[in-house]
Design a protein around this motif. Structure first.
Motif, PDB file in Angstrom:
ATOM      1  N   GLY A   1       8.589   6.375  -9.837  1.00 58.03           N
ATOM      2  CA  GLY A   1       8.955   5.182  -9.452  1.00 58.03           C
ATOM      3  C   GLY A   1       9.842   4.084 -10.130  1.00 58.03           C
ATOM      4  O   GLY A   1       9.701   4.259 -11.390  1.00 58.03           O
TER       5      GLY A   1
ATOM      6  N   SER B   1       0.852  -1.039   0.063  1.00 59.15           N
ATOM      7  CA  SER B   1       0.122  -0.072   0.066  1.00 59.15           C
ATOM      8  C   SER B   1       0.712   1.227   0.008  1.00 59.15           C
ATOM      9  O   SER B   1       2.035   1.289   0.367  1.00 59.15           O
ATOM     10  CB  SER B   1      -0.746  -0.081   1.341  1.00 59.15           C
ATOM     11  N   PRO B   2       0.299   2.454  -0.683  1.00 59.78           N
ATOM     12  CA  PRO B   2       1.222   3.744  -0.334  1.00 59.78           C
ATOM     13  C   PRO B   2       0.768   4.361   0.907  1.00 59.78           C
ATOM     14  O   PRO B   2       1.174   5.526   0.944  1.00 59.78           O
ATOM     15  CB  PRO B   2       0.554   4.152  -1.603  1.00 59.78           C
TER      16      PRO B   2
ATOM     17  N   ARG C   1       3.900   0.091 -10.198  1.00 65.71           N
ATOM     18  CA  ARG C   1       2.891   0.991  -9.861  1.00 65.71           C
ATOM     19  C   ARG C   1       2.941   1.271  -8.285  1.00 65.71           C
ATOM     20  O   ARG C   1       2.666   2.226  -8.014  1.00 65.71           O
ATOM     21  CB  ARG C   1       1.491   0.153 -10.386  1.00 65.71           C
ATOM     22  N   LEU C   2       3.267   0.314  -7.462  1.00 63.56           N
ATOM     23  CA  LEU C   2       3.300   0.579  -6.229  1.00 63.56           C
ATOM     24  C   LEU C   2       4.416   1.573  -5.700  1.00 63.56           C
ATOM     25  O   LEU C   2       4.182   2.543  -4.911  1.00 63.56           O
ATOM     26  CB  LEU C   2       3.463  -0.808  -5.383  1.00 63.56           C
ATOM     27  N   SER C   3       5.578   1.488  -6.618  1.00 56.74           N
ATOM     28  CA  SER C   3       6.622   2.474  -6.141  1.00 56.74           C
ATOM     29  C   SER C   3       6.221   3.812  -6.644  1.00 56.74           C
ATOM     30  O   SER C   3       6.484   4.917  -5.935  1.00 56.74           O
ATOM     31  CB  SER C   3       8.050   1.986  -7.057  1.00 56.74           C
ATOM     32  N   ILE C   4       5.528   4.278  -7.667  1.00 60.96           N
ATOM     33  CA  ILE C   4       4.923   5.491  -8.120  1.00 60.96           C
ATOM     34  C   ILE C   4       4.004   5.837  -7.149  1.00 60.96           C
ATOM     35  O   ILE C   4       4.124   7.166  -6.778  1.00 60.96           O
ATOM     36  CB  ILE C   4       4.412   5.284  -9.536  1.00 60.96           C
ATOM     37  N   ALA C   5       2.895   5.011  -6.691  1.00 63.11           N
ATOM     38  CA  ALA C   5       2.027   5.436  -5.730  1.00 63.11           C
ATOM     39  C   ALA C   5       2.479   5.751  -4.429  1.00 63.11           C
ATOM     40  O   ALA C   5       2.017   6.894  -3.903  1.00 63.11           O
ATOM     41  CB  ALA C   5       0.935   4.483  -5.603  1.00 63.11           C
ATOM     42  N   ARG C   6       3.533   5.157  -3.820  1.00 62.62           N
ATOM     43  CA  ARG C   6       4.254   5.434  -2.820  1.00 62.62           C
ATOM     44  C   ARG C   6       5.086   6.740  -2.971  1.00 62.62           C
ATOM     45  O   ARG C   6       5.017   7.864  -1.942  1.00 62.62           O
ATOM     46  CB  ARG C   6       5.361   4.446  -2.539  1.00 62.62           C
TER      47      ARG C   6
ATOM     48  N   GLU D   1       4.219   9.070  -5.260  1.00 65.58           N
ATOM     49  CA  GLU D   1       3.437  10.337  -5.023  1.00 65.58           C
ATOM     50  C   GLU D   1       2.588  10.578  -3.617  1.00 65.58           C
ATOM     51  O   GLU D   1       2.380  11.815  -3.150  1.00 65.58           O
ATOM     52  CB  GLU D   1       1.824   9.824  -5.930  1.00 65.58           C
ATOM     53  N   ALA D   2       2.645   9.628  -2.683  1.00 65.55           N
ATOM     54  CA  ALA D   2       2.158   9.907  -1.267  1.00 65.55           C
ATOM     55  C   ALA D   2       2.920  10.549  -0.623  1.00 65.55           C
ATOM     56  O   ALA D   2       2.756  11.392   0.139  1.00 65.55           O
ATOM     57  CB  ALA D   2       1.885   8.275  -0.829  1.00 65.55           C
TER      58      ALA D   2
END
Length: 200
Positions: A170, A100-101, A143-148, A150-151
């Motif tokens: 990411g 999760s982010p 995708r998870l690395s990008i979302a994190r 961005e968070a």
């Protein structure tokens, strides 16, 4: 009784073409000279035409501030300051909820420690790059690395760093620091990097 009609043709006034040309010339002149003398003298036009360059960062001084601010925070690494900036590396093995982010308190404390010094440096751009280990799908990890990332950008934005100074990226599992064959290596590879550079 027979009446003779006089010639009732309309008498010419100002030539229409001349009036139109005069009005057009006046409108163009007004648009071309907002200040009345060919120069932009009001505050709105000055703001549109002049952009103040941000101050040149002192990388060594900023590095020292960030190192002092993160004293006691396990795993935070401040890179060497060069002429063009430096990197800050933050471990996130316990920094996000699993898969999760959502930022956990450990990472939140590290970001809160860094934010005041970064917010004060208007000439510094902050690029946030997320990294994962190789567990799971490569696309999911990307995708998870990008979302994190961005968070983290959103977190820093809420703490006073201007949005035009922030960027998120990411790399997923593409840039490991060490082998993902062991749990220790995977923990090290899960990280956030802040790449600090001069604002363009």
């Amino acid at each position: 009784m027979h009446m003779t009609l006089r010639n009732s043709r309309h008498r010419p006034g100002f030539p229409t073409a001349l009036v139109s040309a005069t009005l057009l010339a006046g409108l163009l002149a007004a648009c071309a000279s907002p200040g009345g003398n060919g120069t932009a003298t009001d505050a709105i036009h000055r703001h549109a035409l002049v952009r103040t360059a941000p101050p040149e960062p002192s990388w060594a001084a900023l590095r020292e501030q960030l190192a002092k601010a993160t004293t006691g925070l396990a795993g935070v690494e401040i890179g060497s300051a060069g002429d063009t900036g430096f990197r800050v590396q933050i471990p996130v093995a316990d920094g996000f909820a699993s898969g999760s982010p959502a930022i956990r308190p450990t990472l939140g404390r590290a970001l809160d420690a860094l934010a005041p010094a970064l917010a004060a440096e208007a000439g510094v751009a902050v690029r946030v790059v997320g990294h994962t280990d190789s567990q799971g799908s490569e696309m999911v990890n990307l995708r998870l690395s990008i979302a994190r990332a961005e968070a983290v950008v959103a977190w820093l934005r809420e703490r006073g760093i201007a949005l035009d100074r922030l960027a998120a990226d990411g790399r997923g599992e593409a840039d490991p620091l060490t082998s993902n064959a062991t749990e220790e290596g995977r923990v090290r590879n899960r990280r956030i990097e802040l790449i600090l550079s001069r604002m363009p």
